[in-house]
Design a protein around this motif. Structure first.
Motif, PDB file in Angstrom:
ATOM      1  N   GLN A  35       0.832  -1.208   0.000  1.00  0.00           N
ATOM      2  CA  GLN A  35       0.000   0.000   0.000  1.00  0.00           C
ATOM      3  C   GLN A  35       0.864   1.254   0.000  1.00  0.00           C
ATOM      4  O   GLN A  35       0.552   2.239  -0.682  1.00  0.00           O
ATOM      5  N   ARG A  90       2.087   1.665  -3.480  1.00  0.00           N
ATOM      6  CA  ARG A  90       0.993   2.104  -4.360  1.00  0.00           C
ATOM      7  C   ARG A  90       0.706   3.598  -4.182  1.00  0.00           C
ATOM      8  O   ARG A  90       0.484   4.326  -5.156  1.00  0.00           O
ATOM      9  N   ASN A  91       0.705   4.060  -2.939  1.00  0.00           N
ATOM     10  CA  ASN A  91       0.453   5.475  -2.688  1.00  0.00           C
ATOM     11  C   ASN A  91       1.541   6.358  -3.287  1.00  0.00           C
ATOM     12  O   ASN A  91       1.266   7.473  -3.750  1.00  0.00           O
ATOM     13  N   ASN A 125       0.968   6.326  -7.170  1.00  0.00           N
ATOM     14  CA  ASN A 125      -0.222   7.097  -7.539  1.00  0.00           C
ATOM     15  C   ASN A 125      -0.143   8.552  -7.100  1.00  0.00           C
ATOM     16  O   ASN A 125      -1.100   9.313  -7.292  1.00  0.00           O
ATOM     17  N   ASP A 132      -0.296   9.837  -4.163  1.00  0.00           N
ATOM     18  CA  ASP A 132      -1.369  10.093  -3.214  1.00  0.00           C
ATOM     19  C   ASP A 132      -1.100  11.403  -2.466  1.00  0.00           C
ATOM     20  O   ASP A 132       0.058  11.775  -2.254  1.00  0.00           O
ATOM     21  N   ARG A 153      -1.110  11.996   0.515  1.00  0.00           N
ATOM     22  CA  ARG A 153      -0.242  11.692   1.649  1.00  0.00           C
ATOM     23  C   ARG A 153       0.581  10.454   1.313  1.00  0.00           C
ATOM     24  O   ARG A 153       0.039   9.357   1.218  1.00  0.00           O
ATOM     25  N   ASN A 154       1.872  10.652   1.088  1.00  0.00           N
ATOM     26  CA  ASN A 154       2.761   9.523   0.828  1.00  0.00           C
ATOM     27  C   ASN A 154       4.119   9.799   1.453  1.00  0.00           C
ATOM     28  O   ASN A 154       4.355  10.882   1.996  1.00  0.00           O
ATOM     29  N   TYR A 171       1.951   7.967   9.667  1.00  0.00           N
ATOM     30  CA  TYR A 171       1.351   7.487   8.426  1.00  0.00           C
ATOM     31  C   TYR A 171       1.458   5.962   8.303  1.00  0.00           C
ATOM     32  O   TYR A 171       0.492   5.286   7.945  1.00  0.00           O
ATOM     33  N   GLN A 192      -1.641   3.252   8.044  1.00  0.00           N
ATOM     34  CA  GLN A 192      -1.788   2.227   7.006  1.00  0.00           C
ATOM     35  C   GLN A 192      -1.921   0.839   7.628  1.00  0.00           C
ATOM     36  O   GLN A 192      -2.736   0.017   7.191  1.00  0.00           O
TER      37      GLN A 192
END
Length: 268
Positions: free
Chosen positions: A76, A79-80, A83, A85, A87-88, A101, A105
């Motif tokens: 995850q 992936r963030n 993408n 995101d 918030r990454n 964070y 998750q």
């Protein structure tokens, strides 16, 4: 077969040993790769991950606990990042924000399967070590618990461990300080992992080691030691020889009863 392998992976207990050490020179992190799903099934999965952004931030993560949970958390996180995101790992303002964070998750993924895992009495707990540096801050090291809360390493407590911690801790307690050279921290980490492997078969190679120099914002030093690696064999033999020599140099006990017995003979 694939079905039984999937079941093993789902319940696999990541009986690992990971550690992070921090001082004024930087950070060293290390992890074994062995995973146990039962007495008749063992396998190896990577447990040290590098999410650094050269020139901006260094982020290293170690995992322990239920393998399916830790893998999904790492997936995850990746992936963030892919993408972009909101918030990454690469846009959070501080390393403490990164620790929070990762905890979020982990909680979210646990909650998705909580009912089914509880029904089958599967232990889905997992822990993470987070080490690194975000530009504008000092290097930091965190331990993130299953519940998502976390603690930070300090000058007085410069190392954190997850997994099978007890065998590798005495060496760390007796050896490292806030002023220990970074290369010596790396050797100490390897010896701590090797001591754990010597005493517990659930911990085993490959071993991953990462060493980060403070304020460099670049991961220059990463190594993987596989089973039978000459360096691992050499330091194990040297360490065992030196420990044996130190033991043999210890003074003998002065038994009180021997002195008392001699005195009784003289009185008679």
């Amino acid at each position: 077969d694939l079905v039984s392998f999937g079941l093993s992976l789902r319940i696999a207990k990541n009986m690992t040993y990971c550690l992070g050490i921090i001082n004024r020179f930087g950070i060293v992190m290390g992890a074994d790769s062995r995973t146990n799903a039962g007495v008749d099934y063992t396998s190896s999965y990577k447990k040290l991950f590098d999410f650094s952004q050269e020139g901006e931030r260094v982020i290293l993560i170690c995992t322990s606990g239920n393998l399916s949970m830790t893998q999904r958390v790492i997936t995850q996180i990746k992936r963030n990042l892919q993408n972009q995101d909101p918030r990454n790992l690469h846009n959070l303002a501080s390393l403490s924000d990164v620790a929070e964070y990762i905890g979020e998750q982990s909680r979210q993924i646990q909650e998705k399967d909580r009912v089914w895992l509880d029904r089958d009495k599967i232990d889905y707990s997992c822990n993470f070590l987070l080490g690194g540096q975000v530009r504008g801050e000092e290097p930091q090291l965190y331990l993130i618990y299953t519940q998502g809360n976390y603690i930070q390493a300090t000058r007085e407590t410069p190392f954190l461990q997850i997994g099978e911690t007890k065998y590798g801790k005495p060496l760390l307690d007796r050896t490292i300080t806030y002023d220990t050279p970074l290369q010596d921290l790396a050797k100490c980490a390897i010896l701590s992992i090797d001591s754990t492997m010597k005493s517990n078969i659930s911990v085993g190679p490959p071993i991953d080691i990462a060493m980060y120099e403070a304020d460099s914002f670049l991961m220059r030093y990463q190594l993987e030691f596989r089973l039978g690696d000459p360096y691992l064999a050499k330091i194990r033999k040297l360490w065992e020889d030196y420990v044996r020599q130190a033991f043999e140099a210890m003074p003998d006990l002065e038994w009180q009863y021997e002195q008392e017995a001699d005195e009784d003979i003289l009185i008679d």
